[in-house]
Motif scaffolding. Structure first.
Motif: not given
Length: 287
Positions: A63-76, A81-85, A99-109
């Protein structure tokens, strides 16, 4: 020992149960790979249920705070964001995992009634361990999200269950994804810890859903789930090194097949997966 006063209490107790130190070490390494964006790591799945690690692939959610902060790659970040996780392979200290990656907001929803597919709440209605957390706030957020999963499954399954809502719910969730597991898996999951499921059901505050609304929801879950399974499979070939080999291993293990991945399928993994899929459906290896 004082009994839990709420489902959240019960979830907190379960999430805090000890695990093999190697699991905790791997979780910390997964979190370190995404730096300060990492908020929590959850361990779930067959390795947890069977209490066996060697020779198998461990399952984690990061679980990450934000997808952009989690990756160096904008594509990832965009793909997540588009098709999680996003799903990634990982190795640490002789063990293999994904491991699968979701933001805190997406995980809760995706643990709640507002989720448009079953993939997250179906998994986290089952036993889980919180094996790494950034801080107390991250731990609390993960606990509250996981506590939403069981009531969601029960809300959609109880109106349609002849007897056991858990078995009804798990059977239906397995029908909403392309799964390699044999029929009856939903029964074995519940039978491993029947008292646990009885206690969760007794503590859960389950939203009222009419049978008609539940049936309509499951039709939507099935349509969306099958489509998402194919889309995620295609996406995983761009984010998951060796994705086609993992798919073949997973299906062979659960369905008793003998799929051999050809060199051209590794070279063009999206095409290879798409060619493989119709044959597996015809053979009943996945449903």
């Amino acid at each position: 020992m004082r009994p839990p006063e709420s489902l959240l209490d019960r979830v907190r107790a379960e999430l805090a149960l000890p695990v093999d130190p190697r699991v905790s070490a791997m979780a910390a390494a997964v979190a370190a790979a995404h730096g300060d964006a990492s908020r929590a790591v959850l361990f779930y799945g067959s390795c947890l249920r069977q209490q066996q690690l060697d020779g198998l692939m461990l399952d984690f959610y990061l679980i990450v705070s934000d997808y952009r902060a989690a990756y160096r790659s904008r594509w990832l970040a965009f793909a997540n964001r588009a098709v999680p996780p996003n799903v990634f392979p990982f190795e640490h200290d002789g063990l293999a995992a994904k491991y699968a990656v979701l933001s805190e907001a997406d995980f809760r929803a995706r643990c709640g009634m507002e989720a448009r597919d079953v993939s997250v709440w179906a998994r986290f209605a089952q036993p889980t361990r919180l094996v790494w957390a950034r801080d107390a706030a991250a731990r609390d957020a993960a606990e509250h999200s996981v506590a939403r999963a069981a009531p969601t499954l029960l809300a959609w399954s109880r109106p349609l269950a002849a007897q056991d809502a858990w078995r009804e719910g798990f059977a239906r969730t397995y029908g909403c994804e392309l799964r390699a597991e044999r029929k009856g898996r939903e029964t074995s999951i519940v039978d491993l810890e029947p008292e646990r499921y009885r206690e969760f059901a007794a503590l859960a505050e389950v939203p009222e859903v009419s049978p008609a609304d539940a049936e309509r929801a499951w039709r939507r879950f099935r349509r969306r789930g099958k489509l998402l399974s194919v889309v995620r499979l295609a996406k995983a070939t761009t984010t998951f090194a060796g994705g086609v080999d993992y798919l073949a291993w997973k299906i062979n293990r659960h369905a008793g097949t003998a799929i051999v991945v050809k060199p051209w399928q590794r070279r063009w993994p999206i095409l290879g997966a798409m060619v493989l899929l119709p044959r597996l459906l015809r053979q009943g290896a996945i449903r």
